[in-house]
Design a protein around this motif. Structure first.
Motif, short mmCIF file in Angstrom:
data_model
loop_
_atom_site.label_atom_id
_atom_site.label_comp_id
_atom_site.label_asym_id
_atom_site.label_seq_id
_atom_site.Cartn_x
_atom_site.Cartn_y
_atom_site.Cartn_z
N ALA A 1 29.56 17.95 116.93
CA ALA A 1 28.33 18.72 116.79
C ALA A 1 27.27 18.26 117.79
N PHE A 2 27.26 16.96 118.09
CA PHE A 2 26.36 16.43 119.11
C PHE A 2 26.73 17.00 120.47
N THR A 3 28.02 17.05 120.76
CA THR A 3 28.49 17.62 122.03
C THR A 3 28.12 19.09 122.12
N GLU A 4 28.32 19.82 121.04
CA GLU A 4 28.00 21.24 121.04
C GLU A 4 26.51 21.48 121.27
N LYS A 5 25.67 20.63 120.72
CA LYS A 5 24.23 20.82 120.84
C LYS A 5 23.70 20.43 122.21
N TYR A 6 24.24 19.34 122.78
CA TYR A 6 23.66 18.81 124.01
C TYR A 6 24.58 18.88 125.22
N GLY A 7 25.85 19.25 125.02
CA GLY A 7 26.77 19.34 126.15
C GLY A 7 27.21 17.99 126.67
N ILE A 8 27.07 16.96 125.86
CA ILE A 8 27.44 15.60 126.27
C ILE A 8 28.80 15.25 125.65
N ALA A 9 29.78 14.96 126.48
CA ALA A 9 31.12 14.65 126.00
C ALA A 9 31.14 13.29 125.32
N VAL A 10 31.85 13.21 124.18
CA VAL A 10 31.92 11.96 123.42
C VAL A 10 33.37 11.49 123.34
N THR A 11 33.58 10.23 123.69
CA THR A 11 34.89 9.59 123.56
C THR A 11 34.80 8.52 122.48
N THR A 12 35.77 8.50 121.58
CA THR A 12 35.78 7.48 120.53
C THR A 12 36.99 6.56 120.68
N SER A 13 36.81 5.31 120.28
CA SER A 13 37.89 4.33 120.29
C SER A 13 37.81 3.54 118.99
N ARG A 14 38.88 3.55 118.21
CA ARG A 14 38.87 2.87 116.91
C ARG A 14 39.73 1.61 116.92
N LYS A 15 39.17 0.55 116.37
CA LYS A 15 39.91 -0.69 116.11
C LYS A 15 39.53 -1.17 114.72
N GLY A 16 40.31 -2.10 114.18
CA GLY A 16 39.93 -2.76 112.95
C GLY A 16 38.63 -3.53 113.15
N SER A 17 37.94 -3.82 112.06
CA SER A 17 36.61 -4.42 112.16
C SER A 17 36.60 -5.73 112.95
N ALA A 18 37.49 -6.65 112.61
CA ALA A 18 37.51 -7.94 113.29
C ALA A 18 37.87 -7.79 114.77
N GLU A 19 38.87 -6.94 115.06
CA GLU A 19 39.28 -6.73 116.44
C GLU A 19 38.17 -6.09 117.26
N GLN A 20 37.49 -5.13 116.65
CA GLN A 20 36.41 -4.47 117.38
C GLN A 20 35.28 -5.45 117.69
N SER A 21 34.90 -6.28 116.72
CA SER A 21 33.83 -7.24 116.95
C SER A 21 34.19 -8.21 118.06
N GLN A 22 35.45 -8.63 118.08
CA GLN A 22 35.90 -9.52 119.15
C GLN A 22 35.84 -8.82 120.50
N THR A 23 36.25 -7.56 120.53
CA THR A 23 36.22 -6.80 121.78
C THR A 23 34.79 -6.66 122.31
N VAL A 24 33.87 -6.34 121.42
CA VAL A 24 32.46 -6.19 121.83
C VAL A 24 31.94 -7.49 122.42
N ASN A 25 32.22 -8.61 121.75
CA ASN A 25 31.77 -9.91 122.24
C ASN A 25 32.36 -10.24 123.61
N GLN A 26 33.66 -9.99 123.77
CA GLN A 26 34.33 -10.32 125.02
C GLN A 26 33.81 -9.46 126.17
N GLU A 27 33.66 -8.18 125.93
CA GLU A 27 33.18 -7.28 126.99
C GLU A 27 31.76 -7.61 127.38
N PHE A 28 30.92 -7.93 126.39
CA PHE A 28 29.52 -8.25 126.69
C PHE A 28 29.42 -9.54 127.49
#
Length: 376
Positions: free
Chosen positions: A68-95
């Protein structure tokens, strides 16, 4: 017999989010970026043209919501899902590595969020409609509960309980499940995640340990010889087809609502002062699309967005201007979430005693396994 709780996956309690955390960002990265809505925010976000979301919840719900955000503003959205612990680790490592790969993080991991808030991982932005959301959830300017709160509930099969049993389940579902009349008729989920464990710890050693007799709750349910399922999908399937008549131990109300809307003969009710889990939305301070990220946060706070997310996820809308329109609210047995919102245990992931209890082979796990008869 079901496998023992030997290693707990912490949904909402990420081991990597404690101690040290990510380094503070270069202040120049966020210099000049708005901290609230500006007239040119939409144009600048559209010029960026895309947005990347990391998440640990139900990806389909978020994708439908973001469409719905894409439809309203024309901005493409990409999602990536991981488990909570894995995602937190990924965010820390990338940052830490200076890799600017995503814009928005959606997570239930409040321990990680608290760490990120202190270490500069999150960008400050205050949406226009922020006052429509509970002030006791999230941290102002940094992360907000735009994915609502899933409350842990007791569910039952309406075709397999008597009218008197249903009345008792509606009034106090855990008291009803402890009744010997339910012997051989109950199911639980093997609590191999912190979310599931919180539903039991809340009443054995947690803030509400005096409500159901402490460990007496576990002993009473164990005396009713429960079937132990591996996950909520198997549990609800077993409940729907009549393997068991009532279930507890990691059953989110939104999941029951989805199945009721699909025609399953299910009902649910909340125990006193239940545990709950909240999904939070935050902006990365090193977001590669900083204006699109801020526009998304602005949009996410609106009643329009909140109503849509409630519909797509079957969760109770926390936005004060959104009426709960879910099909489950029309059921005669339905208990409004509003009756328990002020009594939820939502900060269990920040409880050091609880976190210790979730560790492999902890005394709490050993005791629970022994009482329930869960072995290798």
């Amino acid at each position: 017999m079901a496998a023992s709780i030997a290693a707990v996956t912490l949904l909402g309690v990420s081991a990597c989010s404690s101690g040290g955390g990510a380094p503070a960002p270069d202040e120049s990265e966020s210099a000049g970026l708005p901290t609230s809505f500006t007239e040119d925010l939409v144009d600048q976000a559209k010029a960026e043209g895309e947005l990347v979301i990391y998440m640990d919840g139900d990806e389909r719900s978020v994708q439908n919501w973001a469409a719905a955000f894409t439809e309203k503003y024309g901005i493409a959205v990409t999602t990536s899902r991981k488990g909570s612990a894995e995602q937190s680790q990924t965010v820390n490592q990338e940052f830490a590595a200076g890799q600017h790969l995503h814009d928005i993080t959606i997570t239930t991991d409040v321990l990680a969020l608290a760490d990120w808030a202190q270490s500069g991982v999150l960008a400050e932005y205050v949406p226009t409609d922020v006052d429509l959301w509970p002030s006791n959830l999230g941290e102002a300017g940094l992360y907000y509960p735009f994915q609502n709160t899933s409350v842990q509930t007791v569910a039952w099969n309406t075709e397999n309980v008597t009218p008197d049993e249903q009345a008792a389940l509606i009034q106090d579902p855990l008291e009803a499940m402890m009744d010997p009349a339910f012997k051989g008729r109950v199911g639980i989920i093997n609590p191999t995640s912190a979310t599931r464990m919180s539903t039991w710890y809340n009443y054995t050693d947690g803030p509400n340990k005096n409500l159901y007799g402490g460990w007496g709750l576990v002993e009473s349910i164990a005396a009713n010889e429960p079937i132990v399922y591996g996950d909520v999908i198997a549990l609800i399937q077993g409940l729907t087809i009549g393997e068991v008549d009532a279930v507890y131990g990691g059953v989110p109300d939104g999941y029951v609502a989805i199945n009721v809307a699909s025609g399953a003969p299910l009902a649910d009710s909340y125990p006193s002062h239940p545990a709950a889990i909240t999904g939070y939305t935050s902006i990365m301070s090193d977001a590669p699309h900083p204006y699109a990220a801020r526009l998304f946060q602005e949009w996410a706070a609106t009643p329009e967005s909140a109503a849509l997310f409630s519909e797509t996820s079957s969760t109770y809308p926390l936005n004060s201007e959104v009426e709960d329109q879910r099909a489950v609210t029309k059921e005669p047995w339905y208990t409004p979430v509003s009756t328990v919102l002020d009594d939820l245990w939502v900060d269990w992931a920040l409880d050091s005693d609880f976190v210790a209890a979730t560790q492999p082979n902890s005394p709490w796990i050993t005791k629970f396994n022994t009482i329930m008869g869960i072995t290798n």
